[in-house]
Structures are given as structure tokens and as C-alpha cells.
Design an enzyme around this catalytic site. Structure first.
Site, short mmCIF file in Angstrom:
data_model
loop_
_atom_site.label_atom_id
_atom_site.label_comp_id
_atom_site.label_asym_id
_atom_site.label_seq_id
_atom_site.Cartn_x
_atom_site.Cartn_y
_atom_site.Cartn_z
N HIS A 1 23.18 34.66 12.31
CA HIS A 1 23.36 33.47 11.37
C HIS A 1 23.30 34.06 9.76
O HIS A 1 23.99 33.65 9.07
CB HIS A 1 22.20 32.41 11.50
CG HIS A 1 22.14 31.16 10.48
ND1 HIS A 1 22.63 30.07 11.07
CD2 HIS A 1 22.00 31.12 9.18
CE1 HIS A 1 22.80 29.08 9.86
NE2 HIS A 1 22.11 29.55 8.87
N GLU A 2 22.41 35.02 9.57
CA GLU A 2 22.37 35.35 8.17
C GLU A 2 23.35 36.09 7.90
O GLU A 2 23.84 36.43 6.70
CB GLU A 2 20.84 36.19 7.92
CG GLU A 2 19.78 35.34 8.27
CD GLU A 2 19.72 33.76 7.64
OE1 GLU A 2 20.40 33.66 6.51
OE2 GLU A 2 19.47 32.64 8.09
#
EC number: 3.4.11.-
Length: 924
Positions: free
Chosen positions: A366-367
């Protein structure tokens, strides 16, 4: 916005400031209406004036900053003093002036600005006097008055000096602490600026479209290191002495203020390099350094995947991933310096389960996706935050499926979409792209709709366009808007070159029905001979909407999925009359619910009983989800739904098994709290009887595929919670052995939470677990212990946990929300948790972790009320929200809470007697 210059004695004034009004005004200041071009009313915001803290009129009335002063480059110096818990700093901001003005308005929150000056392009002072600074806290803005007009087209420098205490919470520039193995407390400073909190660390233009370059200097002592978005350019010794050093960082790209990160700590790191030469480092406290290695492996693999998928190299020379001991959310994508909660980055093979490993991998995915979606291309304003979060959530699944196929994460995209539908089926839902102006409204945008619904409509779009068309459109979008800002429609324009059935599609018109409307469509299917009559409506009928729905379906005769774009309210499709069954929304690649009218549901139930593998496991889980949603909506009888899941006795896949079991467990938990003993006992007996084979074949090991291990964790947890004797006996033996080893015995990670929960029911076990919690060096282990402690049936112990969470010493404040939620799930603790929230509301919202609009406050409000189901409880909730109207009126979460309870009440009124009757027939 333009104002004239200062006069000494008189003026045609907008307002005049007597010299005694504020100490640092050197003379009578009168803001003249003549001598420069005056702005029109739209530049001033409106005719309403606001009053600054010193009683003077504030020169700007809007929440958003004026757009005629643009930051170009920040020169930022910060000294976080970890001994005094204070920080001091200065910032010199190069600004580009678009309109003549005397005022510079920017953001500042809780900062003591001690000095302000304006310099021209040669850095010469425009005035030899200290400049006035007005502050308007409701908008978190300050205004600096320049005696000399700032001229349009010219560049200037705004120099400010400031200081403040390091925050005790988790925002701005804040203090974090951790304990070493020997019990010593260590202190560090870290930042969290998203969405509107950079202004707590330095005065700035804290809006996403004000991108700028940054030169950062951090002062630290010799025992610490400094980290920022870029590598250290230089280190110098401070003239102040005392072993102080200054580290300098220089950004090579423009970024929004919310992506800036500053850390001063004593962490250790492990470093690797990608094939494109990017250095990736994982940082953690020294005692947890050995838990960083899996994260490094995952980060390298996933970053390399994104560079290939997006066909754009990661633009910075390094990427640090840092595990912060005190952290509110899961992680934050600061460009080049990602920050994480320890449980979201660290992996300990001895204490982390298969689910923990998947979680760490997904959060990293995600990041790292944000380094492109959010950092390289940033939404223009927070109303389109889904362009950041929806994409990052979806790319978690795409990236991890490609790099770690054994984790089978795409199976769990279903659960993401189920969660989105649960939220989106409420009247209190909102469109994906929604208006948000003030900080509370902006924080509330970081929700299930932005993340999960955003991911699900992207998944639907990808399958509609095909993988290649979707990917090439994404690449066009990223390349066109890199290092700048984008809006909702910019994405659709980049994907627009698409033809469907030989015709060019207006993709913007199609997708606007999904992003600018709230709710989820219900497609009603009514078969009449060879005709499938389709009708679409909003799942919860309040406002009628029309969607462009990319339908897919399969039949008993079709080898491949059939595709059809439903553009009208009603439609008709042809099928062969010999077709036995039709199943829409193949593999749940679409974001809609389907209701099979007539004998449609009975045909599908019969198919599942006869040959459930004729449908994919995703289709089976989709049918279970849809039919129980339709029960809640009053469109299908509970008996029909319960009869459909009777086939689960033959099911072997964890996803549909857990979907069906999850609904039964949810009904049980709600009815148990409602104190309906006959139905509660009958439902428990039925669940244990019906799933006996699944329960009994589970082993108490960490063996098997991820799906098998996840099923083991969930099923054994439920069986022990339901006091299934073989389960409780096995768990008790494991726990006794663990106690005898003084907590050193390594338990199977997939069942350790179940073992701890059984052990926590006894006084000795609960006390031992709390002691272990205080000394454990594993975040994954502490999380499992905390969950077990909240399962105690002793109300006094639950109250003690709540008090410990509020104190923030033994249980960190970051985990208080989880403690409250855990206690609320407990039938002994659900009223206790709600009363605790009511009694401590003012204290809770004063703690930084519980800022209004934050996900923590949402989880507390919704989590403590979600299983209430009586009129009395509903009235109590409404009365409490009314008593805190100043807060509750700003929160969408209060509407969700009320609607959830109303839904529970209606469900019981409709279905409790039917459930009782069905159980009497089926419990033997």
C-alpha cells in the site's frame, strides 16, 4: 488580496491598530484602501470578517488559503530537544506573488511564532521593523503584514522563527518513547503530517496543491540519527557545542507539505538495493532490529514490481521504512521516508502468524504504491483523496499477488468489497468524491468509501477495460500529471481511449455514476422463459440513481463469462430456454448486488447442494454475501438464506466457509447481547453441530497453506469461544505448558491467540498474560495478548484494561481504541465499553489520537454501538450524541452508528421469530 501601505498618523482605513494593542507593533498601523489595486470580493473570501486572537480583524475569511501566493522552496531548520520535550526552528519560504498584496496568509497551529520578516529576491529586508503576525485559530491560519506591497510577478522570502512543545499525541512533530529489554525508557521525535498537520511543526502552505522543494536541516545530539525524505547531504558540528550536530537534506522533487517527514532517533537499520539502484532501509528500535529482514525483502520486491508495472522509475535515491513505537494509523507514505506502526512492518517468525505476515506485506504494498499515487501525482484537493487511497488499496492486491502469489491475497479482495458494501448500503454513506473543507471533514474522508469502495470500482473497471487497457491508461495518467496535481476527471480522461462492442465509450460519464453518486446498485433478475428481465435500483431505496453497470454473468451452458453494459433502468437479455441457472457478477468482479427473483435463488441453492464446484469459490462467497444482504433489506426471507448455506457441509474453501460462518456468528453475537437465551443456545448448538467436521479436522500447528492456516485460526477461535470441550481442553493444555515454561514456550502462531483467550479466563492466566504483555518485544505477540485480555468474562478486569489504556503507560495510548473495541465485542463488556466512552468523552477527544474525524474516533463510536439492537439503546445513543452536539454534529460516524442500531432493531423484528422456528426444525 491586496492592501495598501502603512501611514504614520491617519488613513482611509480598513482598520487601524493603536500601538498599545499588541506589543510588537512599532507604530500606529492603518491599512489603507488607496495606493494599490484592491482585490474584489471573491479574493477576500466574503464580506464576513473574522477576529484574530489579539482582537483585530483577520484579513482572510475562507478555510482554504488564497491562491495568489505560491510557495516555491522551504528552507527549514528544526531542533527537536528530546530532553526538554520542546522544539524550536525557523523557516525561510521562497514565495511567488501572483497579485499585489500586503498580506501573506498561511497555516500555523499551536506554534509560537516569535519573529516574522519579509525579504526581497536579493534577501534584503523590506522593513527594518518586526512585522505583525495575526493568528486565527479556528482556521489554523496566521497572517503576516508587510509594510511594503508585495508586487505581482516578483519573488520574495518569508522568514519565520517558531517553537512549541513536542506533541504528546501522534500528529505534527511528536514525542515517542519505547522501553529497552533492560527496562530503560528511550525518547525519539517523529512526524505525522497527513492530512492537515504539517502546520503543527512549521508555518506552511498546508494544502496538497501547494507543492514545493524543501531544504531541511535537523539538529540532533551525537547519540541519535536524523532522517528525512532524502539522503543526508552534509553533517556539521553546531557552534553551540554539547555534541550537537546538524544534518542537511535537500529534496530533488516538489512535494506537498503533508508528505514531509522528520525523525530523530537511535534506531538500527538493515539495507538492501533494488535492481534499479534504489537503496531501501528498514529502521526499528535496536532490540527489534532482528524483526526487520522480511520487510526489507518485501519492499525490494514490491518496489521493483511497481517500477515495471507503472513503467516509471521511483524518482528518489533512497527509500526508508521506519517502525515507530507510537503511531496512530497503520502507516504513512511520506515520500522517501515511510513510517509504520510496528505491527505493520516488523515480522517475528516465532510470534507472527500467517495473517500477520500477509498484513505486513499488504501494508508495504500500500505505502509503496503511494510513491506513485499520492506522491508523484497528488490529488488537487482532499475531495479526491480516493485517487490516493483507493488506488493504493487496490494496488496492494495487484502487487502482492504478483510478488507473493503463495499468499493468495486476491482471494481477500472479496472481503474488501464486502466491507465497502456494508458501509455503502447505509443512507449515511457518501459519494467517493465528496466535498471536504475543514480539517475534521478532511479526516473523515479517510474511510471505507475512499479506501475499499475506491479499490472495488477500480477492480471492476480493470476487468471491464481489460488488464492491458487499464494498465496503459494508468501509465498515461502518471506520466501526464507527475510532480503535479490531478482531479477525478483527469483519471477518466487518461483511460478514455476505449471501445466497447465496437463503439467508443464515454468513460467519464460511466465512472461519474460510481464516484459522484453514493450507494450501491441492486440488479434484479427475473427470468421468464428465454428472457432475463433486468432492473436496477439503489440497494436502499431513498434516492433513485442510475448507474452504468458492467454486468458479467455465466449460465449452466456457458464456458466463458458473458459481458453486458447496463445503461438504462431496465434491460432484457436472451438465454436458451434449456439453461438451468444464471449467476451474475462473475467472481464478484463488479460492485453491485444481485437479487434473483422468482425461482432464481432456489435454482442456485439447488446447484450448490448438487454440485457447488460448478461455481468458483468467489461466486459461492458472493452468493452467500448477497443473499444475507437481501435478508437485511427485507427482500429475501431468512429461511431462504439459511437453506442456501446448508451446502457448506460440503465446502472446503476457506473464503465461502468463513463468509457463511461469519454471518451466523454475527447473528449469534447480536442475539446474545440482546439476552434471548433460547435462540442464543439453539444457534450455538447448530453452529457447533453443523461445522463439527470442519472444527474437528483442524490441527494445532502452523502447517498448511495460508488459506488452511487462516481457516484454522478462525474456526478454533470460534469453537473455543463457544466452549466446545475438545477445543477448550486442547487450548488449556497448551496454556498450562506455556505457564510452566514461564512464557518461553513457543506456541503455534496461528492458534496462540485462541490459547491465550482460553487462559485469560482464569485469574492466574490473565495476570500472567498482562505481565508478559509489559515485557514482550514483539508487537504481534502483544496484539494477541491484548485481544485475549479483552475476552475475560470478569467485568473488573475489563474495566482495568480500559483504565490502563487511558493512562497510556502499560498499554500505549495508540492501542486504547483497540482496547475499547475489544471490550465492546465481549458480551460482558459491551455496555461497559459504551458507558466508558460516554463518561470519558471529553478526555478521549482531548488526546491527540482521538481527533474529531480520525479513524480512531470512528472505530470507537461505531465499534461500541454496532451490536446494540433495542429501542432503549437507540434512544440512549441519540441522547448522548445530542449532549455532545458540538462534536457529534461534525461527524458522519454518529449517523452511521444510529443507522446501524436501527438496522439491527429492524432485523430482529423481521427475523428473530423466523430464526427461532428454523432452528427448532434444524437442531437435532
Amino acid at each position: 488580496m491586496n492592501f495598501g501601505s502603512v501611514t504614520a498618523a491617519w488613513c482611509l482605513s480598513a482598520y487601524c491598530v493603536p500601538p498599545h494593542t499588541i506589543g510588537w507593533f512599532p507604530a500606529l498601523i492603518c491599512i489603507q484602501k488607496t495606493g494599490s489595486q484592491m482585490p474584489d470580493s471573491k479574493d477576500l473570501g466574503d464580506e464576513n470578517t473574522h477576529t484574530a486572537t489579539n482582537g483585530l480583524p483577520f484579513p482572510w475569511s475562507k478555510v482554504r488559503l488564497p491562491n495568489y501566493i505560491v510557495p516555491i522552496h522551504y528552507h527549514l531548520l528544526v531542533h527537536p530537544n528530546l530532553t526538554t520535550s520542546q522544539f524550536a526552528g525557523s523557516v525561510k519560504i521562497e514565495i511567488d506573488v501572483k497579485n499585489n498584496t500586503n498580506w501573506v496568509v498561511l497555516h500555523s497551529r499551536n506554534l509560537n511564532v516569535t519573529k516574522a520578516t519579509v525579504l526581497d529576491e536579493t534577501e534584503a529586508h523590506l522593513s527594518d521593523k518586526v512585522l505583525p503576525v495575526l493568528e486565527y485559530p479556528p482556521h489554523e491560519q496566521i497572517a503576516i503584514f508587510s509594510p511594503k506591497i508585495l508586487t505581482s510577478g516578483e519573488k520574495y522570502f518569508l522568514h519565520l522563527e517558531f517553537g512549541a512543545p513536542l506533541c504528546d499525541g501522534f500528529f505534527g512533530l511528536y514525542k515517542s518513547t519505547y522501553k529497552t529489554k533492560t527496562g530503560q525508557t528511550r525518547v525519539l521525535a517523529s512526524t505525522h503530517f497527513e492530512p492537515t498537520l504539517a502546520r503543527m511543526a512549521f508555518p506552511c502552505f498546508d494544502e496538497p496543491n501547494f507543492k514545493a522543494n524543501f531544504t531541511v536541516r535537523l539538529i540532533r545530539d551525537a547519540s541519535h540519527i536524523a532522517l528525512s525524505n532524502m539522503p543526508i547531504v552534509s553533517t556539521s558540528t553546531m557552534e553551540l557545542g554539547n555534541d550537537l550536530f546538524e544534518d542537511r537534506f535537500e529534496t530533488s522533487v516538489q512535494m506537498s507539505t503533508y508528505l514531509v517527514a522528520l525523525i530523530v532517533c537511535d534506531f538500527r537499520s538493515v539495507t538492501g538495493r533494488t535492481s534499479s539502484g534504489i537503496d531501501i532501509s528498514i529502521y526499528a528500535v535496536p532490540d527489534k532490529w532482528n524483526q526487520t529482514h522480511y520487510a526489507l525483502e518485501a519492499a525490494v520486491k514490491i518496489l521493483q514490481f511497481y517500477e515495471q508495472y507503472f513503467n516509471i522509475y521511483y524518482p528518489l535515491p533512497k527509500l526508508d521504512l521506519v517502525a515507530i513505537p507510537d503511531f496512530q494509523s497503520g502507516a504513512m507514505e511520506n515520500w522517501g521516508l515511510n513510517t509504520y506502526r510496528e505491527t505493520s512492518l516488523l515480522y517475528d517468525p516465532e510470534t507472527s502468524s500467517a495473517s500477520d505476515k500477509m498484513w505486513v506485506t499488504m501494508v508495504i504494498g500500500h505505502e509503496l504504491a503511494h510513491q506513485w499515487f499520492g506522491n508523484l501525482v497528488t490529488m488537487e484537493w482532499w475531495n479526491d483523496i480516493w485517487l490516493n487511497e483507493g488506488f493504493a488499496r487496490y494496488m496492494e492486491f495487484v502487487s502482492v499477488e504478483a510478488t507473493y502469489p503463495e499468499l493468495r491475497v486476491e482471494d481477500y479482495l472479496l472481503h474488501t468489497c464486502f466491507a465497502a458494501i456494508g458501509r455503502d448500503s447505509l443512507n449515511s454513506s457518501r459519494p467517493i468524491s465528496s466535498a471536504a473543507e475543514n480539517p475534521t471533514q478532511i479526516k473523515e474522508m479517510f474511510d471505507t468509501v475512499s479506501y475499499d469502495k475506491g479499490a472495488c470500482i477500480l477492480h471492476m473497471l480493470r476487468h471491464f477495460l481489460t488488464d492491458d487497457v487499464f494498465q496503459s491508461g494508468i501509465i498515461r495518467y502518471l506520466r501526464k500529471f507527475k510532480y503535479s496535481n490531478a482531479r477525478n476527471e483527469d483519471l477518466w480522461d487518461s483511460l478514455a481511449n476505449y471501445h466497447y462492442a465496437g463503439e467508443h465509450m464515454d468513460l467519464k460519464a460511466i465512472m461519474n455514476t460510481w464516484t459522484l453518486q453514493r450507494g450501491i446498485p441492486l440488479v434484479r433478475v427475473n427470468r421468464k422463459g428465454s428472457k432475463l428481465h433486468l432492473h436496477q435500483e439503489r440497494f436502499i431505496k431513498t434516492i433513485q440513481y442510475l448507474w452504468y453497470i458492467p454486468l458479467t454473468y455465466k449460465t449452466s451452458h456457458s464456458k466463458d463469462d458473458v459481458r453486458h453494459l447496463m445503461e438504462a433502468k431496465s434491460d432484457v437479455l436472451d438465454v436458451d430456454e434449456s439453461v438451468e441457472w444464471v449467476k451474475f457478477n462473475s467472481d464478484m468482479n463488479g460492485y453491485y448486488i444481485v437479487h434473483y427473483e422468482g425461482d432464481g435463488w432456489e435454482r442456485l441453492s439447488e446447484l450448490l447442494r448438487r454440485n457447488h464446484t460448478a461455481l468458483s469459490f468467489k461466486d459461492r462467497a458472493n452468493l452467500i454475501h448477497n443473499i444475507f444482504q437481501l435478508v437485511t433489506a427485507g427482500k429475501v426471507s431468512l429461511e431462504t438464506a439459511l437453506n442456501l448455506i446448508q451446502y457448506l457441509k460440503s465446502e472446503t474453501h476457506d473464503v465461502p466457509l468463513l463468509e457463511g460462518l461469519g454471518y451466523l456468528e454475527a447473528f449469534y453475537k447480536m442475539i446474545e447481547k440482546r439476552n434471548v437465551p433460547d435462540v442464543t443456545q439453539s444457534l450455538k448448538t447448530y453452529i457447533l453441530m453443523f461445522f463439527r467436521d470442519v472444527i474437528d479436522k483442524q490441527t494445532w500447528t502452523d502447517e498448511g497453506t495460508l488459506s488452511e492456516r487462516r481457516l484454522r485460526s478462525e474456526v478454533l477461535s470460534l469453537a473455543c469461544d463457544f466452549e466446545h470441550r475438545p477445543c477448550v481442553g486442547k487450548a488449556t493444555k497448551f496454556f498450562e505448558d506455556w505457564l510452566k515454561s514461564n512464557g518461553t514456550l513457543i506456541l503455534p502462531t496461528d492458534v496462540v491467540e485462541t490459547v491465550f483467550s482460553v487462559g485469560a479466563q482464569e485469574d492466574e492466566g490473565w495476570t500472567s498474560l498482562l505481565e508478559k504483555y509489559t515485557i514482550s518485544m514483539s508487537g504481534a505477540e502483544k496484539w494477541k495478548i491484548l485481544s485475549a485480555l479483552t475476552s475475560s468474562k470478569d467485568a473488573n478486569k475489563l474495566r482495568r484494561l480500559l483504565d490502563l489504556g487511558m493512562e497510556g503507560q502499560v498499554i500505549k495510548t495508540q492501542d486504547l481504541g483497540s482496547v475499547i473495541y475489544g471490550v465492546a465485542k465481549n458480551p460482558v463488556g459491551h455496555v461497559l465499553a459504551w458507558n466508558f466512552v460516554k463518561e470519558n468523552w471529553n478526555k478521549l477527544v482531548e488526546k491527540w489520537v482521538f481527533q474529531l474525524g480520525s479513524f480512531s474516533i470512528r472505530n470507537i463510536i461505531i465499534g461500541t454501538t454496532s451490536q446494540f439492537s433495542s429501542r432503549e439503546e437507540l434512544n440512549d445513543i441519540k441522547a448522548f450524541f445530542e449532549s455532545i452536539w458540538e462534536h457529534s454534529s461534525q461527524l458522519r460516524a454518529t449517523q452511521v452508528a444510529v443507522e446501524n442500531v436501527e438496522k439491527n432493531i429492524l432485523w430482529l423484528e423481521r427475523n428473530l421469530d423466523a430464526l427461532r422456528s428454523w432452528l427448532l426444525k434444524n437442531v437435532n
